[in-house]
Design a protein around this motif. Sequence first.
Motif, short mmCIF file in Angstrom:
data_model
loop_
_atom_site.label_atom_id
_atom_site.label_comp_id
_atom_site.label_asym_id
_atom_site.label_seq_id
_atom_site.Cartn_x
_atom_site.Cartn_y
_atom_site.Cartn_z
N ASP A 1 0.84 -1.19 0.00
CA ASP A 1 0.00 0.00 0.00
C ASP A 1 0.87 1.23 0.00
O ASP A 1 1.83 1.31 0.76
CB ASP A 1 -0.86 0.02 1.27
N LEU A 2 0.53 2.16 -0.84
CA LEU A 2 1.29 3.40 -0.97
C LEU A 2 0.41 4.55 -0.50
O LEU A 2 -0.76 4.65 -0.89
CB LEU A 2 1.69 3.57 -2.44
N SER B 1 0.31 8.94 0.02
CA SER B 1 1.02 10.10 -0.51
C SER B 1 0.41 11.40 0.00
O SER B 1 -0.76 11.45 0.39
CB SER B 1 0.99 10.08 -2.03
N GLU C 1 -1.23 14.93 0.37
CA GLU C 1 -2.42 15.56 -0.21
C GLU C 1 -3.54 14.55 -0.49
O GLU C 1 -4.70 14.93 -0.58
CB GLU C 1 -2.11 16.36 -1.48
N ILE C 2 -3.22 13.28 -0.65
CA ILE C 2 -4.26 12.27 -0.84
C ILE C 2 -4.58 11.61 0.51
O ILE C 2 -5.74 11.53 0.90
CB ILE C 2 -3.80 11.16 -1.83
N LEU D 1 9.86 8.13 -0.63
CA LEU D 1 10.12 9.09 -1.69
C LEU D 1 9.95 10.46 -1.02
O LEU D 1 8.83 10.92 -0.79
CB LEU D 1 9.12 8.88 -2.82
N GLY E 1 9.37 16.24 -5.96
CA GLY E 1 7.94 16.08 -5.73
C GLY E 1 7.60 15.95 -4.25
O GLY E 1 8.47 16.02 -3.39
N PRO E 2 6.31 15.73 -3.95
CA PRO E 2 5.87 15.59 -2.55
C PRO E 2 6.19 14.20 -1.99
O PRO E 2 6.65 13.33 -2.70
CB PRO E 2 4.35 15.80 -2.63
N LEU E 3 5.90 14.04 -0.69
CA LEU E 3 6.19 12.79 0.01
C LEU E 3 5.27 11.65 -0.41
O LEU E 3 4.05 11.82 -0.49
CB LEU E 3 6.04 13.01 1.53
N ALA E 4 5.84 10.48 -0.65
CA ALA E 4 5.08 9.25 -0.82
C ALA E 4 5.81 8.14 -0.07
O ALA E 4 7.04 8.14 0.02
CB ALA E 4 4.94 8.90 -2.29
N ASN F 1 5.73 3.87 0.45
CA ASN F 1 5.17 2.55 0.12
C ASN F 1 5.64 1.54 1.16
O ASN F 1 6.82 1.47 1.49
CB ASN F 1 5.64 2.09 -1.26
N LEU G 1 11.97 1.62 -5.48
CA LEU G 1 11.06 2.62 -6.02
C LEU G 1 11.79 3.44 -7.07
O LEU G 1 12.92 3.87 -6.85
CB LEU G 1 10.58 3.51 -4.86
N SER H 1 3.19 -1.11 -6.80
CA SER H 1 2.41 0.08 -6.45
C SER H 1 2.67 1.17 -7.48
O SER H 1 3.82 1.49 -7.76
CB SER H 1 2.80 0.61 -5.08
N LEU I 1 1.94 5.19 -8.52
CA LEU I 1 1.50 6.53 -8.14
C LEU I 1 1.52 7.33 -9.45
O LEU I 1 2.57 7.74 -9.94
CB LEU I 1 2.48 7.11 -7.12
N ASP J 1 -1.12 -1.85 -5.72
CA ASP J 1 -1.90 -0.72 -5.24
C ASP J 1 -1.77 0.36 -6.31
O ASP J 1 -0.67 0.67 -6.74
CB ASP J 1 -1.33 -0.24 -3.90
N ASN K 1 -2.73 4.26 -7.45
CA ASN K 1 -3.17 5.57 -6.99
C ASN K 1 -2.87 6.61 -8.06
O ASN K 1 -1.96 6.44 -8.86
CB ASN K 1 -2.36 5.99 -5.75
N TRP L 1 -2.43 11.07 -8.46
CA TRP L 1 -2.27 12.32 -7.70
C TRP L 1 -1.82 13.43 -8.63
O TRP L 1 -1.68 13.20 -9.84
CB TRP L 1 -1.30 12.10 -6.53
N PRO M 1 4.27 13.79 -10.01
CA PRO M 1 4.80 12.97 -11.11
C PRO M 1 4.68 11.47 -10.82
O PRO M 1 4.32 11.06 -9.72
CB PRO M 1 6.27 13.39 -11.20
N ASN N 1 6.65 1.62 -7.27
CA ASN N 1 7.37 0.77 -6.32
C ASN N 1 7.09 -0.70 -6.62
O ASN N 1 5.95 -1.08 -6.82
CB ASN N 1 6.92 1.08 -4.89
#
Lengths: 305, 305
Positions: free
Chosen positions: A43-44, A46, A48-49, A88, A130-133, A135, B44, B86, B88, B124, B126, B128, B131, B135
């Motif tokens: 499961d990932l 991230s 804002e989600i 990430l 980019g933003p934090l993700a 997994n 990843l 996964s 994103l 998984d 997703n 967003w 970018p 993974n």
Amino acid sequence: METEFIQHLRKSLGSHDRLRIGLGDDAAILDWRDRDDLVVTTDLISDEIDFRLAEVDPRRVGRKALAVNLSDLAAMGAEPVAVVVSLLLPRTPPVGTALELAVQLYDGMLPLVEQFDCILAGGDTNSWSGPLAINVTAFGSCSDQPLLRRGAAPGDVILVTGELGGSILGHHFDFTPRIAEARRLTRLGLAQVGMDISDGLLLDLSRLLNESEVAGVLDLTSIPISDAAHRLSETSGRTPLEHALADGEDFELLLTASPEHAQQIVADDLLGTPVTAIGKIVAGAGMWADQVGGKKLEPQGYLHQ
Amino acid sequence: METEFIQHLRKSLGSHDRLRIGLGDDAAILDWRDRDDLVVTTDLISDEIDFRLAEVDPRRVGRKALAVNLSDLAAMGAEPVAVVVSLLLPRTPPVGTALELAVQLYDGMLPLVEQFDCILAGGDTNSWSGPLAINVTAFGSCSDQPLLRRGAAPGDVILVTGELGGSILGHHFDFTPRIAEARRLTRLGLAQVGMDISDGLLLDLSRLLNESEVAGVLDLTSIPISDAAHRLSETSGRTPLEHALADGEDFELLLTASPEHAQQIVADDLLGTPVTAIGKIVAGAGMWADQVGGKKLEPQGYLHQ
């Protein structure tokens, strides 16, 4: 940064007798003797989600990344054995450095790793613009019959643990994965059908019903509604029941069991966690309120875009 | 989109006798009887760091996401069994929709899944506003002694498969993970120390030497330099050898073996892939050109930020 971080991890992680080879090689090796199966979930989550990094303690984010995966193992009745974690990281987080963020994320995971006697077997750490993700892949084992989505039969009772709705107010960070409860149920042979509620009761129930090729009738007056659902209702324009039916991220167990087993589960406080009978399985397809042919219930909830 | 995509996957993925429960439940269940161990790795890759989505066929990106993980299993001498993926996805990819991108990424993975008789056990998906990131976690098993980074001993020969350098020109997408070669070596008991070259020969060798607590002497005239390294050198201002020593993403095997075993491996085209002796292990620490006390070699390569 990765080298520095691995050195930090090597210091803070203990050894484990199932971990033959851990951090520092190309892959981890785990002792899998005396296990017949491997239960795997990934499961990932991230920014804002699934959370807003700018508004929350990163430790709660790290905890959630792990907990949602453990909840999936609970949903199978599996015993967690190990997890691997990929980060990430934003090069410029809202607060501090990427390395500090990585340390905080792990700080949020480690208590849960310990609580469920799980091995943090490895990972991959990256940073980018980019933003934090995050997994997480979790794996475990089922010594008993697993909990599956298929197999619910007409006459079975539909059950849920805990209370539903309003998770956004905090529960989605702080919930305890229902590992112990699910393990107890499968060990006692009281349930073989179940899942966790991640996207909303109605949506997840519709998935269980589809996999089992049956219909469900819910007693809407019996749905256990959380305090948070009531609080949210004060400003949301929706009723507490609507929140309980469709909010999602409850991470409670949704189960079906024969009437005898259901009675045992509910009556004796067998799980140490409240369990409520909320309806029954009938032949056919779809979901109804009160009775077949009553109000049709749509599979509402959080649909991943 | 996730529901639609899972339906697509269910149609395109075959069944496998080791896959007890696949897509459509909370987790996958794999048959792990007759296996003593579980080798697990996770990696990843993300847009702008590991590929440029705007400039490359997404199938090559999907292939790479899987191949780098299989290369880590090869680096342990493990046999791949299953992977979970996964995604994103950017909501607005450079070309087409997020769903089309997901399908293309999987299209790039499936031939490799098939080639190595691997199970795509779940994932998984997703999307967003950020970018693309992918993974993969890969699971395998070692029936023989694994390849580890520790255990290299003075007197051992240092070996590499294939040719090095210039991977950025295309090899980093199209390489074949050295699974078959590594399995053959461990089955024959010819090597117990090895890793894959992902961050550059000198940097990765320095890691192997550190874990083994030994030093290495390289014969720089023997390093197998790829055509791509020569081509890159024409415009890069660096020599082909410099590219071979430090470019990274070669995904070749770096091995050590006793002189007798090394001779067997190199002489008989045992692996069906060229193998070159490039130096030897000596007591001490660090890396040297030609002889101990000769030119000191720094651990150059790709350092993850």
